[in-house]
Structure formats: C-alpha cells, structure tokens
Scaffold this active site. Sequence first.
Site, PDB file in Angstrom:
ATOM      1  CG  MET B 529      -1.745  -1.245   1.315  1.00 26.55           C
ATOM      2  SD  MET B 529      -2.904  -1.169   2.670  1.00 26.55           S
ATOM      3  CE  MET B 529      -1.859  -1.309   4.096  1.00 26.55           C
ATOM      4  CB  CYS B 530       4.097   1.790  -1.568  1.00 25.45           C
ATOM      5  SG  CYS B 530       3.771   1.959  -3.285  1.00 25.45           S
ATOM      6  CB  THR B 531       0.199   5.633  -2.892  1.00 28.13           C
ATOM      7  OG1 THR B 531      -0.901   4.751  -2.758  1.00 28.13           O
ATOM      8  CG2 THR B 531       0.904   5.431  -4.209  1.00 28.13           C
TER       9      THR B 531
END
Lengths: 223, 670
Positions: B529-531
């Site tokens: 969920m890197c954003t």
Amino acid sequence: MALSRKQFEIACKTFIHKCDSGDDPLYTQKHPAGWTWKEHPTYPGLGYMARQITTTLRSQEDNTRDTTESDDSVQEVEDVAVDASRPSPLSELINAQLWVVYAVTFQVPAFYFSAHRSNGVPLTLTEITKLSMFRQGTLPAHTGSTFALSTPDPAFALLSQGDHPTLGTPCWYLHPCNTAEVVGEIMDAVDCREWGEAERLSRWLEAWFSVVGNIVDLPRGER
Amino acid sequence: MTIIQFTPFSSLVEPNFWHALTNLKIDVLRLSDESVPITGYYSPGRSIVDRETGNEIPLGCNINIPGDALTNDIQVPAHSVPASGLFKNYNTIEEFKEADKTALFNGLSQEIWDSIAKGSTASLNRFLLITFADLKKYKYFYWFSFPAFVSKPAWEVEDDWKPARTEFSDETLTEIHKLSSSRPSPFFLVRAIGEKTEIASVEEYGSFFKDVPLSSVHPSATPSNPGWPLRNLLTYLRHHHPSDVSQGLRILCWRDSEPSHNDQWKSRFGIAKVNGDATKEKPAAVGWEKNVQGKLGPRMADLAPMMDPTRHVLADQAVDLNLKLMRWRILPSLDLDKIASTKCLLLGAGTLGCYVSRTLMGWGVRKITFVDSARVSFSNPVRQPLFEFEDCLNGGKPKAACAAERLKKIFPGVDSAGYNLSIPMPGHPIPPQSVEQVKKDVAHLEKLFDEHDVIFLLMDSRESRWLPTVLGAAKGKIVLNAALGFDTFLVMRHGVRASLSKGTRLGCYYCNDIVAPADSLTDRTLDQMCTVTRPGLASIASSTAVELLASLLQHPDGVHAPAPKATSSKDQTDSQDSGSVLGLIPHQLRGFLAEFRNMPITGAAYDRCTGCSETVITAYETQGFDMLLKAFNETGYLEALTGLDKLYSEGEAALENVDWEIDDDEEGEL
C-alpha cells in the site's frame, strides 16, 4: 596568529609600498616584488594582491591540441629583418596569474594562481606539477585526482582547485591550513617591540612570503 | 655593421578572453562579423632564469590579450603599454578560412602608413585579430597579425647592441625609469644633458633634440634583437627625419620595469642606420603570426574540457569534492571510484526512485537509468522531488524520461536516461495481442540489466518485482529492494543464486513466501500500500537502500558479502569487523517509524523460492520468454515449478511459522 581582513589590507599595502618606494634599495632583492593591490569592482573590502609572471614547463610534451594547418592564401614578402629563431621547444612559456588573497576561514593570506598556455588553454594538474615556478620536489607526485594534490599525510590537500574568493574564477591554491602557526613561529623569534602596526603587519607578510617561498619560487628583483 | 633582426610579437591570450568572446558573440555580435576594437598590452622585454640549467630564457616579444580586451576600459598592468587593433569574428569556419586576409592586412597597414604620413605614432602598434568561435565544441580558431613595414635596404646596427650602461650613467637610467614609469608610453625620447634627464614624446622630435639626437624605445626581448614595435617606429623616423637616419639613430631599447641595483640594467643601446632614400610610397609589410608548427596559419584553442557543461571539469570536481574530503579526513581507505563507477538501474521513478537517484548522485554515481511506465500525475510533485507541477500538465510527462532530465539539470555531468517500459507481472495475464510488445519489453529490460551493475527495485507493487528478481539472480547483479508500508519499510539486498553462492546463501524478496506472487489487489499486504505512507518514510528507506549499497560495494566480496552475525540485542555488533570500511552490511532492514527504530534481519534463502531458486532461474535460462509468459499467464505455474504447491497442501500450519513479519520480539535472525 591570524590577521583580520583590515590587517591583511594594511600588510599588503605596506608591503607594496616598501617594494615600490625604493627606500630600501635591497628590499626587492629580499622579497618578491611586482604586486599590485586590486579591489572588487563593486564591493569594497574584498581587495587582494595580483601579479602576472611567465614561467616554463619542465616537459617536452606538446599538449596544445592545436593541429591547425597552414593557410596558403597568405604569403609574405621575404624579410631579412625578422628574428626567425624559434623559442626553445624545451621550455614552453606559460603565463601565470598569481594572487595573494585573504582566506576568510583561516584568517591568513592564501596563495592562489592560474596558469595557461599562450593560446589561453589552462593547464591540467599534471602540467601544473611540472611548472618551474614550483621548487622541484616540493609538490608530491600527481596521484590521479584531477583537482587536488595531497601530501603523504592525507589530512589535507596541499594544492586544490577552487574559485578565486573575489573574482569567482577557477583557480588553484595552496591550502592555508597551517599558515598561521608557521608564520607565528617565525614572528615569535623576532623582536617586534619597536615596530608600529603597519610595519609589524608587513613583516608578517614578509614572513608569509618566505614560507610560501619554500614551495613557490617567486622571482624577486626582476631579471 | 649587422642587420637588425626584430623579434616578432607573440600573442598571449588569457583564458578569460575566450569567455568574453563567447559572451560577446552570443549577446552582442550574434551574426554580425563587423570589426570591433580590441586592446592588448605589452611590457618591457624580460627573461627568466631556468632553474635547472641556469640559462637565461628570453620571454619573446609578447603581447597580452586579457579578458577585458574587447571592452573600452581595459586595465593595463603596471609598466605595460596598451596596443589597440581590430577584431573580427567570422560565423563559420569556411568564412574564416576563405576570408580575404590579404585585403584585411593591407587595409590595416594602409591605416598605419597614413598615420605615419600625418606625423603620428599613435597607430604604429595597430594589430589585427580574426577568429572563428565554435561555441558548440568550445574551439577557438584565431590568427593575429602585427603589420610591420619592411625597410629596403634593411636597418643595420653599428657594433651590435650593447648594455645601456655603456652609454648612460646609473643616475640617468634611474631617472629614465622614474620618468617612464610615471607616464608609460610605447615610445619616448630621452635627453640627458649634464645631470638633467628628460623624456618626451616622439612627435616632439624636432624641438626636443636641438643638440643631442637620441631616440629611445620601450619594449624588446633578446639581447641582440629589438622588439617588433621598433620596426614601425624606425619607419616613422626614416620618413620624417631622413638626414638623421643616415647618420645613425641612437636607440635605447628600454627593458627595465624595475630600477636596477648593482648596475644590472637590462636595457640595450645601439646606433641604427639605413642607407639610401626612403620611399614615399607605402612599403611592403609583414606580420602574420606563425602557428605552433612555425608556419603561416591560424592557431586554435580547445577549451572543451573547461567549458562544455557536460564535460565540465570544475563541476565534476566540485561534485566529488565533499566526497573526497570525507576520504581525507575520516575514511582514508574509502574507495570512492568503486562507488562512482557503479552503473545503477532504477526500476520505478516514483517517490523511492527520486530519492534513491539523488542519494546516488550524492555518492558521485554517474550512470543512473530509470524505468517506469507511468506519467507524472498531480499527486506526485509534492512527494517526488524530481518533478514539478508543470510536468503534470497535458496528461503528464513520462516519469522515467522526466526524472532523467531533471538529474541532468542538477548536474550536467550525470549520464542519466529514462525508459518508458512496463514490467510484466505474474498474476496479470498478457492478452494475446500484446504478447509481441511484452516480448520486446522483456528483451529491452534484459539488455538494461546487462548494461548495469546494480538494480534497484523501487516499484509500487509486490508482483512487479518478480521478473527483476529472476533477471537479477540469473545475471548475478546486485539487487537492492525497497518497499514501504504506512509507517514501516523494508530495505534488503538479494542474495546470489545457489550456483554462485559461497557460504550461507541470503534470501530474496520472495524467499519467505509460500505463495507465488499474484494479483495483489486481492492479496494486499502492508508493503504494497505504498502510496499511503508517512511522507518522510520514502526518503529514509531510499537513503537506507543507497547506503546499504555503498557499504556493500566497499566490501571486498561485494555481492557475496556475508550478513553480520546475529547477536543478542544487548551487544553491539562491532561494525569494524564487517569487512567494509563503512561498517555493517545487513541483509534486510526493517524500519518502524512509529518507534523510530530500525531492525537488521538476516533471512536465509529458500530452495523452493519462486524468485531466486535454481529451479526457476534454470527454467528461465533454458526456456526464456516462454517460461516468463507461463509465469505471467498461468495461475499456479510457479508454485508447481518450485514444488510450493505440494508444500502448501501438506499443511496450512506451516504458513504461520514462516511469517517473516516478526513483530516485537527482538530476535535478530529468522
């Protein structure tokens, strides 16, 4: 002992006056003369000493990279009145600009210079180590870096590249890190009580020149 | 009687003159090739003593062309006199070559002659400079001409040139020095009557010399050769005072810019004579400067190494300076070249890619290549420091190319490139019509891997890291992986494949998985969920990844460097023992921003790994793209290939035990 910028200016101006006045005819035999005091064109208080010399390269290589061909469209009449002897290829003449500037960080004078060939191309570091204005054996052999020379004690580079503090042009300089100490030692050994401020400061600069003179062979009493 | 041979002028151009010419050409002259005024200067002839040989080297008859030569108020140094001339710059090398130089030369010599006829010495030193400035290559072609009239017959000197001291007293010479320094002039007359010494301009010849004819001149060079400027002065004197000339002119070649001591005056004295009547017509003139080969032809100055922004030596040096200082003062054995020469491929030009590239540049890395398939979107610039608002307009610029351009803006010497390339992923089947394109993309990616030493995996999904993991392992590259959670990050280096491994083999990104990478939309874990991350996390993780690489590169075993031995949390591992001057080289680092804590982890390689096991790599190496296509398209292919499927069916309990996301226990090793 360090100098303030104001003291640096007084030292330089007194030194130049001593060289130029001829009050002591032997002064320029003992100390490198030929300096002029220059100021920044806009801002006061950024003055420095400047001098131009011609020196030679201890090298026979031709690195001018100039391979232009002759132009047959130009013909000249025969002329017996021209000295056709070409300058000795052994020693290419190099123009060097020398500066004594105030090093803010170390609060001492610092020796800056730039050197270039007659066509205006600056010398590389390797070529600079071959300049005869440096006393032979005082600059360590070039170690591969393109912008600095270090002594075996790697604490600091002896010779580095940097911008001229007032002109902003690229230059080489001798690192001023130990200057205050060394010059201080010389000054401690002399009796300064009789001297006024200006005299004491110019003596300080003379001592500084003798320290720098261990590396740079500054011509004195112009030949 | 000896024929007088004059030393020709040699031009000495200062580097700043070329800079000034460049500016003048670009800002003022543009396409104009009109002549503009130029001013140089010369000073009394000097010689220097060569320290090695002890020989005295005369410094020729030099004319300096300083940086301000094209301005109206040039600063002439002390003891020097200005000389002015014409400067003409051509627009092309052809125009420069084909210019009618004879006409130019004749025009100038006519001007000098006219001035002589009028009784003025002001134009005697006029000179010509023609140039072509190749501003793209920073090459300057130039040719000077110093017209001097040829006397028929030639001038002769009686009994050769003698030291000035044989003719003048020490006092007189000292006085001449004082007088000439106070009003520097290229030519002047000297009169010494008794103890009184006076100087005057050459134009005053008639009135000044009632009793003692004596003329005197300023610059020159070698002991027996006067300097070039004397030629036109003699022409002037012959034209105006022919009767004195036939009797002999007393010439003082003034060479003392400093007052002499011990009678060591360097000036020379001689009596110059010429027979016959002077022509009233303009005599022939010579004076083109010879090139370095000694032929009549232009010279060239190649300033590319100094001025070309992409080869900018100074910038290059400045960039490296801080790094070198680090070595001088803190880590003398640091091998900076090893880091700077490492070629880095960054897969992903997003938040991580931006920060990683900046930190790499900080280390002096010159080759940085980006791969990304996205365009810059409005949400990017505030978190991705290589992008600006304008990059988002009109659909957005391709991120990889835009990032590469920005690196060049920061430092033109960087060798950066960006490729718009999407990386195919397992669990994302390739539609038949796209297979050819994907095949091309994969081939391009393989080529990029071959051209780089280090691969950074900086993408925003888990499964997109699979193909690069396989390629990196197959090609023996250093692979660094960074992934972000909301407030946690993972930075790791991949171990080498089993067939190359020495000692304990370190794992890759997938070694702790018992499932193959798949579509993560339904199988999301924290690091995907890197954003949605804390904004400072990306720069921490990126810096950590680059510093991990720096430490690794300093280890003699490089990619094979072992991970630090596990210790209890109370003992500090001695970073001196790592084998790298920069300290420990952990295998993985887990960062917990909520606790402001980093934890080193060592994870062993897994022989059924879907990313780095020999089975997978060998299948790729033997079947190539076909194998990759199966992995992208067929669910369960990788599990079947590695035997994970069997393992999985043997018991779901195993899943619990190999969960590599350890939480609060201080265990340093899995």
